[in-house]
Each structure stands twice: as structure tokens, then as C-alpha cells.
Design an enzyme around this catalytic site. Structure first.
Site, PDB file in Angstrom:
ATOM      1  N   ARG C  54       0.810  -1.209   0.000  1.00  0.00           N
ATOM      2  CA  ARG C  54       0.000   0.000   0.000  1.00  0.00           C
ATOM      3  C   ARG C  54       0.856   1.278   0.000  1.00  0.00           C
ATOM      4  O   ARG C  54       0.747   2.121  -0.883  1.00  0.00           O
ATOM      5  CB  ARG C  54      -0.878  -0.051   1.250  1.00  0.00           C
ATOM      6  CG  ARG C  54      -1.619   1.196   1.620  1.00  0.00           C
ATOM      7  CD  ARG C  54      -2.425   0.918   2.862  1.00  0.00           C
ATOM      8  NE  ARG C  54      -3.369  -0.152   2.581  1.00  0.00           N
ATOM      9  CZ  ARG C  54      -4.693   0.012   2.499  1.00  0.00           C
ATOM     10  NH1 ARG C  54      -5.220   1.204   2.688  1.00  0.00           N
ATOM     11  NH2 ARG C  54      -5.482  -0.996   2.233  1.00  0.00           N
ATOM     12  N   THR C  55       1.722   1.400   0.983  1.00  0.00           N
ATOM     13  CA  THR C  55       2.540   2.608   1.069  1.00  0.00           C
ATOM     14  C   THR C  55       3.555   2.656  -0.078  1.00  0.00           C
ATOM     15  O   THR C  55       3.808   3.701  -0.658  1.00  0.00           O
ATOM     16  CB  THR C  55       3.259   2.669   2.434  1.00  0.00           C
ATOM     17  OG1 THR C  55       2.269   2.663   3.459  1.00  0.00           O
ATOM     18  CG2 THR C  55       4.106   3.921   2.555  1.00  0.00           C
ATOM     19  N   LYS C  82      21.355  -6.919  10.800  1.00  0.00           N
ATOM     20  CA  LYS C  82      21.225  -5.594  11.368  1.00  0.00           C
ATOM     21  C   LYS C  82      22.577  -4.877  11.291  1.00  0.00           C
ATOM     22  O   LYS C  82      23.614  -5.476  11.112  1.00  0.00           O
ATOM     23  CB  LYS C  82      20.748  -5.704  12.812  1.00  0.00           C
ATOM     24  CG  LYS C  82      19.501  -6.595  12.898  1.00  0.00           C
ATOM     25  CD  LYS C  82      18.378  -5.981  13.681  1.00  0.00           C
ATOM     26  CE  LYS C  82      17.042  -6.596  13.243  1.00  0.00           C
ATOM     27  NZ  LYS C  82      16.433  -7.402  14.274  1.00  0.00           N
ATOM     28  N   ARG C 104      11.334   1.931   4.614  1.00  0.00           N
ATOM     29  CA  ARG C 104      10.543   1.385   5.716  1.00  0.00           C
ATOM     30  C   ARG C 104      11.382   0.314   6.383  1.00  0.00           C
ATOM     31  O   ARG C 104      11.963  -0.543   5.714  1.00  0.00           O
ATOM     32  CB  ARG C 104       9.229   0.789   5.215  1.00  0.00           C
ATOM     33  CG  ARG C 104       8.511  -0.010   6.310  1.00  0.00           C
ATOM     34  CD  ARG C 104       7.077  -0.296   5.984  1.00  0.00           C
ATOM     35  NE  ARG C 104       6.276   0.912   6.045  1.00  0.00           N
ATOM     36  CZ  ARG C 104       4.938   0.914   6.034  1.00  0.00           C
ATOM     37  NH1 ARG C 104       4.277  -0.221   5.938  1.00  0.00           N
ATOM     38  NH2 ARG C 104       4.282   2.053   6.092  1.00  0.00           N
ATOM     39  N   HIS C 132       5.698   7.747  11.115  1.00  0.00           N
ATOM     40  CA  HIS C 132       5.250   7.553   9.739  1.00  0.00           C
ATOM     41  C   HIS C 132       4.778   8.929   9.260  1.00  0.00           C
ATOM     42  O   HIS C 132       3.583   9.166   9.092  1.00  0.00           O
ATOM     43  CB  HIS C 132       4.110   6.533   9.732  1.00  0.00           C
ATOM     44  CG  HIS C 132       3.739   6.031   8.358  1.00  0.00           C
ATOM     45  ND1 HIS C 132       4.357   6.455   7.210  1.00  0.00           N
ATOM     46  CD2 HIS C 132       2.800   5.121   7.963  1.00  0.00           C
ATOM     47  CE1 HIS C 132       3.810   5.835   6.169  1.00  0.00           C
ATOM     48  NE2 HIS C 132       2.876   5.022   6.607  1.00  0.00           N
TER      49      HIS C 132
END
Lengths: 307, 307, 307
Positions: C54-55, C82, C104, C132
Site C-alpha cells: 500500500r505505502t 542488522k 521502511r 510515519h
């Protein structure tokens, strides 16, 4: 034409239109710069809930050659809930102002349902065992290139895993609507329940029908659908329904061999037949891009001159 | 130049050409709008049977900066059958009228085989342990930026997991063809069987060779290949072959430190060396885009002026 | 504006700018050819370490409508280590000459850290439970379309899984900075530890607060975060905090119902309320593209006239 959900949506005039446009676009794709500005500024989303690099790539190539913006939205079926999940996904796409959605989904009728939730045009790229209308159009475009536009009386055999095949259903319905005689050839467990509703006849015996066929359309054996229970052994299937070299030798000399791909070579079709002189399988793929350009233009185009 | 499968395909003149073009394209990539219409209307498919966001992104950036249309066709190796599966996938792409295919595959020789089945140009983006020719070109472009075009007598050490490295093979072959002296430096189990066929010499002792090297090229330790059986413990490997800060202090002051990425910091190279004053690792990435623009132009371009 | 990491980076003037630009770009997206050359030649990478079609689609649609080149770099979190892993990935992107990275990541602060390693602009598309910011901007743009630019005194309720929600945090901080009164409404285990630092007040009792709210913002119940331990049963949650039809009937007649999507219909919001007359949920999605165009223009644009 707003959507393309089923070959039932297509009048004879629509099919003629698509064939004319596809002829023009095929010429475009052979230019040095095979690109036209026809759909500049239009945004098309390919929304594939089933894996299909082949069909997705064909649609995306078509869209990019028309200068549309294309976005890919691949979704593993497992991660999307049925019903509301599809609805909200589509709602999101709709609210973003997308012009057309090319959708493949494992549920028959999903593209139809989507039209209720969205303003964009919907193009069915395969829904469950239901339909795959652009495949039927590209198959017919390929046949007409070799046999001319008048298909009346043309004898087409569709062979193999017919029951599970959306390609078979779309082809059978559209070919018969255009006057061809379609015979579905398969073991009893792989024939659809109502052959008549497809406008076709059926046969269990490939060898008796084969010598009369103008078009020999083999289908992909779909292990991944209900194969386990209904399917004969592969060896037995190939023995009775495989398009082997021996069988190909008994075809009419001008018969066309077709396959929607991807092939299981050595199962439903011998590699030497797929690559042989009667095969138009590569042409089907080439024509697929031109036919999808035609469909996108018919649905999204301004109506002006495009090439 | 129709394909780029191996550095063996490249004459000295081809390499000179690529370096000249890359110099021009590097200037393009530094413009405010780093885009040229050079390959407008050309369609390039990136066909990656192995994961590699880095190389894929570099090729796609290169292609988009030349205004080509790019389509990504990522395929998990497991889902594609060997032999016919690859053949039919490629046949489909071919029939769609694609101009070039950038292919990465886990089998050595796959790009070569693909050329038999397709009219499009094939660019090898890494095949098994065989070759990665654009990496060699970008490494050489990076070296020439610092040392000039004449590489004769230049001393290059390629260190670490040489046996499993297509980068090492392409670099060693092309560097020696251009006159450099290449030493492969690794434990015995990680040296290739026929060092001579690469045009290189070998050494088991990094510390004795290191002070003389003009270029210190470290390789990614590839746990994912045959590491289990042949590989010493990581700690032992780093102790004897890792480019630690202590070792870097014994390099020539003007030595260049290179790595094809992605790095295992603290294993084959210390983070402080990767980020230190001798490192040209970031330049390698920047140059990668320019070199791939040059290769695409040499293969697909019209020959006209591009920048 | 070089980066957009947090709503804390935004002055009131910046917000006004984004709202003005978004108004212009919203008009562009409604044109027949909704495309402007504003960012031609700019390359934007969407770097998503968490799934979010979606984003991602919203940002990519925004970028393509401004004629930027967009590349997608989706990475399963598991396959990226990481720390150094992220650093080298970003370093690679940086060296390729990318102009902006839309990122993201599951770790709060990852976009901030990335700015230390790269020259490109960084836009936070959601980092862990932290922020966000473009969601907050699009929510505020949507509110101002209905209530005008002056938000002082506006009563906004943010309901549900507040503790885990980066949307809630960004919205609460930016809305209060603009003068609105924000109440966080949730069971005690789902409230953040320091409500005050968000500039908001809190309530455990939706029914007492609901009749006074101008904006009723429901949040997605995030089973995937720490839900197991802190979350009441879904049935109990819906009973006390779900925006049911009964509750919606007690809202102010002009209240706006919002949801950042994707919705769990029947859990935090009833389907009939989501599709009802007070809902502006579809407008949020539409506005999302325009607001992201505005943010990209503010960060990457030349400052000239764009529409």
C-alpha cells in the site's frame, strides 16, 4: 469497452477491432523503436494473486510499449484473505487513481467482483478455471494470420487437461462464436461437465480425430490443480493424448500446432513437435504482446490514431 | 559486440572502448538530470535466477539512465527446472521481442546456452563459479582512474575464497590479458585447480606478498557455496587472510583496496579498512553503473553520439 | 528540506507548504494525463524492509507521476543483518547516485541512521513503532479539506492499538503542534507509556469521549506486534473500542471517520462505518499520492513552477 472479463463480453465487431489493432501494433513492435505514446500518463497496475511471469511480462511489455506507467503488485495468495481482503486491496488501488487493473486470481469470478468496487477498467488475466480472454484473442489472432479472418468450418481440437483449463474454456467459446467447430479431446475425467455450454463437442479418442484437425491446440497438464484424483498416470496420458512425433506425422500437412505455455515437453507435447514446422507456439507469444496492446488501447485509448 | 558472456570475448580494443564510453557515461551520471535518450524504445529484461539486488539494481539503473524499458523477471532457482525449463522461459522472452537479457544463473555456462535459443543480446551478470565480466570491467575502470590506462606490470593480489569466485576468475583473466601480474592468495583448499589457466600465479602467504601489491582485491567469503568442507574456521581465515588494520598498515601507501561487495566486515576485510583512505570500494559501485551503461550502449546502441 | 524522518522536522510553514503543493498535485492527478515532468531524471529507490504494498505503491505512483525513475528494492527482514548489513546496502545505493530513498524498516531510528551513511535524501515510510510522517501529513491534508486550515481546538480521537502505532505517534504530535486536541483512547495495556510526550491526553472510555470528537481516527489492530501478551481478546476489544454502527450513530453529524488502512473490518471498525457517509478513508488514500508528490517535490524539486 470498459472491462474485459470474459470472451462473452466480446461481440464479433469487438474481435474484428482487436485483430485490426493487433495487426497495427504487431508492426509497431517490429520497428526499430517499438514504442508509441498512445497511453502516456495512464497508470496500469498488474495485480497477480497467482504466479505468472509469462502473462505478467506480456501485459507489462504491452503497456510499456504504449508509454503507460506500470506498477506490479504481486501478492502471494496465502497472505491475502478472501473477500474483504481483496476488496480493500482493490479499494486502495482505486483511490490512487489507477486507470486499469490487470488481475489474475485463483477464484473464478474475482475480476467480475472487483468491478463492483472500483472505477478503473478491469482486465481478466486468468481467474481460476473460469476464463483467460486475452489468451483466446491471441490464439485467434495467430490462427487468422495463417487461415484468414473467416473461421467458419475451421476444425479445432483442444487436447488434454480441458476440465481445469481456463484457456480451453475461453478458446472454445470464442472460436465457436466465430463459426469454428471445436472438439475437446480428453480422458473422461478431464472433460468439463457440460461440454455443450462451451459450444463444443467432445471426444475420448485423439487418434481418430487428429487427421481432420486444422488446429491442434495442446494444453498444459496442470499437476497443481486437482490432478491427483482425476489424472491418469503421466505415462498413460502421454500414450493416449500426448502430441508425439508419431501422431504429428498423421496431422494435416497444413495443421497448426498451438500451446498456451509453459509446456511440459515430453508430456502433452514432444519437444520436436513444439519446435517443428507446424508449430506456431512462438508466434503465439509474439502476438500476445500485440493483442494486449490492442486490448489496452481499446479500453484506455482516446480513440485517435495510434500508430 | 552482440553478447557479453565472458571476458574472453573482449579484445583490448573492446576494453578501451568500454573505458572511453564509461568515462563519458560517468560524466552523464553526475549531471543534474543524469539521463540520456540513448536506448529509448529498447526493452531489457533482467532475468535473475540467483538473488542479487546489488548487481540487478546497478544494471537497471544503467538501463533507465539510458531511457530503456526494463522488466524484472526474478525466479527462485528451485522453481525452474534445469534444461528445458530455462529454454522455454528464454523462448518466451525471445518471442516477446526483447532486445537484451541480463542473466544471472547458478549454472556455469547458462548464458552461453541461452544464446542458442534467442535472438536477443545476452549479458552475463554472473554464472555459477564461471564468470562475471562486467565486474571485471568495472574493477579495471576503477583501477585505470587511479593508475592510468597502461596496466603492464601492475601487481594485483586477489585474496580469499578464490576457488568459488567468478569475480576472481574474470578479473584475473582480463587483468593478465591487459598486462598486469595477478597473484591469487588463499589457503590451498580455496585455490582453483589450474591457476595457470587464469594467467595468474598463486601464494599461500598474504603477509609476504602484501607489501608489493598495487591493488589489494579482497573477495567475499561465500559461506553459501562449498564452504562447509573446504573452508577453514572464519577466525582462522581472518587471522591469515583477512585485510585487518594491521595488515593495511603494511601496504604500499598508494595501494588500492577493492571488494566486489557485499562485504563481510570483520571477516575478509576490517570495517576500518573498507572505509579507510586506500579503499575505492564505493567508487567501484559508482563506476559499475557507468560501465554497465557503456556495455549496454556497445551492445544495443546505434553507434551514434550518445552524450 | 533535505530529509523527512519525523514530524518533528516539520515547521508550521513546512506543513503549510506541503498542503499547498498537495492541493496543486491533487489537481494534477485528476487531469486526463496526470503526469508532470517535475522530477525527470531523478532516481528514487523504495527500500522496504517490511512488507507494505500500500505505502510502497502510493510513493511509487507519486514518483512516476512526477516522471522520476523508481526502483524497488524489497528485502525480507530476515535476510539482512542488522547494523553493517543495512549500512552496506545503503552505501551501495548511495554510490549508484540515487537521489532519494524511501525507507521502511522494523527498527525505530533506522532512517535517521541511514542519513549518516548516504548523500541522498531519506524519506521515512515507517520505522518500527516510531514514526510515519507522510501518513500524518496526508491525514492532516484530508482533515483540512473538510475543516479548513485552522485546526486549533479541533477534537481528534485516536482509538485502539495506540502503543504499537507509528501512525498514532506521528499524527498525535503533528496535530497537537498545529493546535488540535488529541485524545488517545485505548485499554491501559495499549496506551503508550508517556502520553504527555505526544502532546495528547488519554482516555480508557471511548463511549464517553466519542460524542465530542470532530475526527474519529481508528487504528489497525496489529496482531503481528506484541499483541499476544498485551492484547485483550478481539471480541472484548471490539466490544469496548470497535467503531460499530451503534457507536457511529452517536458521533457528531459532521465527524470524520479515518483509518490508515489496511482495515480489519469487524474488529476495530465495522464495514458499514468504513463505507458510510462519515468515512473519508478512500480520500486518505487518494490524498496520499498527492501528499507524497508534494513531499518529493519539496525535497527533490528545483523550486520552479511544477504544475
Amino acid at each position: 469497452m470498459k472491462h474485459l472479463l470474459s470472451v462473452d463480453d466480446l461481440s464479433r465487431g469487438d474481435v474484428e477491432d482487436v485483430l485490426d489493432l493487433a495487426t497495427s501494433f504487431l508492426a509497431v513492435t517490429k520497428r526499430d523503436i517499438p514504442k508509441v505514446p498512445a497511453l502516456r500518463g495512464k497508470t496500469i497496475v498488474s495485480l497477480f494473486f497467482e504466479d505468472s511471469t509469462r502473462t505478467r511480462l506480456s501485459f507489462e511489455t504491452a503497456a510499456k510499449r504504449m508509454s503507460a506507467d506500470v506498477m506490479t503488485f504481486s501478492v502471494a495468495t496465502s497472505s491475502v484473505k478472501k473477500g474483504e481482503g481483496l476488496r480493500d486491496t482493490v479499494g486502495t488501488i482505486s483511490a490512487m487513481g489507477i486507470d486499469a487493473v490487470v488481475i489474475r486470481h485463483s477464484s473464478a469470478g474475482a475480476p467480475q467482483r472487483v468491478t463492483e468496487w472500483i472505477d478503473a477498467s478491469i482486465i481478466n488475466a486468468g481467474d481460476g478455471r473460469h476464463e483467460h480472454p486475452t489468451q483466446a484473442l491471441l490464439d485467434i489472432f495467430t490462427i487468422t494470420q495463417h487461415r484468414g479472418r473467416d473461421l467458419s468450418g475451421l476444425k479445432v481440437g483442444i487436447i488434454g487437461d480441458v476440465r481445469n483449463s481456463r484457456v480451453a474454456r475461453s478458446d472454445a467459446k470464442l472460436l465457436t462464436a466465430l463459426g469454428a467447430h471445436v472438439t475437446l479431446i480428453a480422458p473422461p475425467t478431464l472433460l468439463p461437465e457440460s461440454v455443450e455450454s462451451w459450444g463444443a463437442t467432445s471426444s475420448l479418442d485423439l487418434d481418430s480425430v487428429l487427421p481432420e484437425l486444422d488446429v491442434v491446440m495442446t494444453l498444459r497438464v496442470q499437476h497443481e490443480r486437482d490432478a491427483q484424483s482425476r489424472f491418469p498416470s503421466l505415462r498413460e496420458f502421454t500414450k493416449r493424448y500426448g502430441l508425439t512425433l508419431e501422431r504429428a506425422a498423421r496431422m494435416r500437412p497444413d495443421a497448426l500446432v498451438m500451446h498456451p505455455g509453459p509446456m511440459n515437453r515430453g508430456v502433452e507435447i514432444a519437444g520436436a513437435v513444439a519446435d517443428g514446422p507446424s508449430s506456431v507456439i512462438d508466434e503465439q507469444v509474439t502476438n500476445g504482446v500485440a493483442v494486449r496492446m490492442a486490448v489496452l488501447w481499446k479500453i484506455l485509448g482516446s480513440g485517435g490514431d495510434v500508430v
